[in-house]
Scaffold this motif. Structure first.
Motif, short mmCIF file in Angstrom:
data_model
loop_
_atom_site.label_atom_id
_atom_site.label_comp_id
_atom_site.label_asym_id
_atom_site.label_seq_id
_atom_site.Cartn_x
_atom_site.Cartn_y
_atom_site.Cartn_z
N GLN A 14 0.95 -1.32 0.04
CA GLN A 14 -0.01 0.03 0.03
C GLN A 14 0.85 1.26 -0.01
O GLN A 14 2.04 1.43 0.60
N GLU A 15 0.57 2.39 -0.76
CA GLU A 15 1.11 3.45 -0.73
C GLU A 15 1.47 3.86 0.84
O GLU A 15 0.60 3.96 1.58
N GLY A 16 2.74 4.33 1.02
CA GLY A 16 3.18 4.82 2.09
C GLY A 16 3.80 3.65 3.07
O GLY A 16 4.42 4.09 3.94
N ASP A 17 3.57 2.52 2.89
CA ASP A 17 4.13 1.42 3.46
C ASP A 17 5.65 1.23 2.92
O ASP A 17 6.05 1.87 1.91
N SER A 18 6.23 0.28 3.40
CA SER A 18 7.89 0.04 3.09
C SER A 18 7.86 -1.37 2.36
O SER A 18 7.03 -2.25 2.37
N ARG A 61 14.41 7.81 0.51
CA ARG A 61 13.89 6.95 0.95
C ARG A 61 14.42 5.47 0.58
O ARG A 61 13.64 4.49 0.83
N THR A 78 11.25 2.93 1.83
CA THR A 78 10.25 3.67 2.81
C THR A 78 9.47 4.48 2.26
O THR A 78 9.54 5.18 0.92
N GLU A 79 8.03 4.64 2.81
CA GLU A 79 7.27 5.66 2.16
C GLU A 79 6.94 5.61 0.85
O GLU A 79 7.11 6.34 -0.03
N THR A 80 6.68 4.15 0.21
CA THR A 80 6.48 4.12 -1.07
C THR A 80 5.36 4.94 -1.62
O THR A 80 4.27 5.37 -1.07
N GLN A 81 5.67 5.06 -2.99
CA GLN A 81 4.66 6.24 -3.75
C GLN A 81 4.40 5.23 -5.08
O GLN A 81 5.18 4.35 -5.40
#
Lengths: 114, 115
Positions: A14-18, A61, A78-81
């Motif tokens: 999910q967006e925001g996960d690592s 990131r 981190t903080e995937t987009q």
């Protein structure tokens, strides 16, 4: 010769996960480990690399860790987009030798879900 | 500062024809590598060249494939009498002549389709 194994082959987050991608290598003489990102139909682009004289390297990131004893290295995002969605390849080679070919892992298809 | 250049970007050949792929390294780079990528697979090393020398061709099939990097002009990967199994993306990479010589930068690739 060198053999590089990469896991997992697909990864959805999910967006925001690592996201974490792991690679192991076989040749203890390998000492340079780059990571490439390849978007569909595009060239592989170097995103980060690590040499065997360090255990960790970070760039915003993205981070890579290396365990020489266990012969494995990992990519951490981190903080995937959504724009991180692509195929990621790890690779290994031996600096300073005539045999400079990169041996690549089989790739990880990362999908970041909005 | 132009990156690694490859042409053509797409190439269609019929079985038995010749394919000629060109690669111009980045400025200041004298090391060139060719890799092949089959659909949905990783990149496989083919050959490593410096100007006028083949350093390592251990990944290149011994028949029908050849590579050169002349003193002047681009590196060329040549595939004679192409077969359907040669259909793939062929990427060229280059690395610096001095300094951090192990870092390889890739070109956009040539996508070869053999009919």
């Amino acid at each position: 010769g060198e053999n590089v194994e990469q896991h997992p082959s697909t990864l959805s987050v999910q967006e925001g996960d690592s996201a974490v991608i792991k690679c192991t290598y076989s040749d203890s003489a390998s000492n340079y480990f780059p990571w490439y990102k390849q978007e569909l139909g595009k060239r592989p682009q170097l995103i980060i690399d690590i040499r065997s004289n360090v255990g960790e390297k970070k760039d915003q990131r993205i981070a890579v860790t290396l365990n020489k004893t266990a012969k494995h290295f990992s990519l951490h995002i981190t903080e995937t987009q959504p724009e991180d969605s692509a195929v990621y390849f790890c690779a290994a080679t031996m600096r300073g030798s005539a045999a400079r070919q990169l041996t690549f892992g089989s790739g990880t298809q990362l999908t970041v879900l909005p | 500062n132009a990156g690694v250049m490859q042409n053509p970007r797409h190439l269609v050949r019929r079985r038995g024809q010749e394919a000629r792929l060109r690669c111009s390294p980045m400025k200041g780079h004298s090391h060139v590598y060719w890799y092949r990528q089959l659909p949905e697979e990783g990149l496989k090393f083919m050959v490593y060249l410096q100007k006028e020398n083949i350093i390592d061709e251990s990944g290149m099939p011994k028949e029908r494939f050849s590579a050169e990097f002349p003193k002047e002009g681009p590196s060329i990967l040549r595939i004679q009498q192409v077969v359907r199994g040669d259909s793939a993306a062929y990427f060229c990479a280059s690395s610096p002549s001095t300094g951090v010589q192990e870092t390889q930068y890739f070109g956009p690739g040539t996508r070869l389709l053999v009919l």
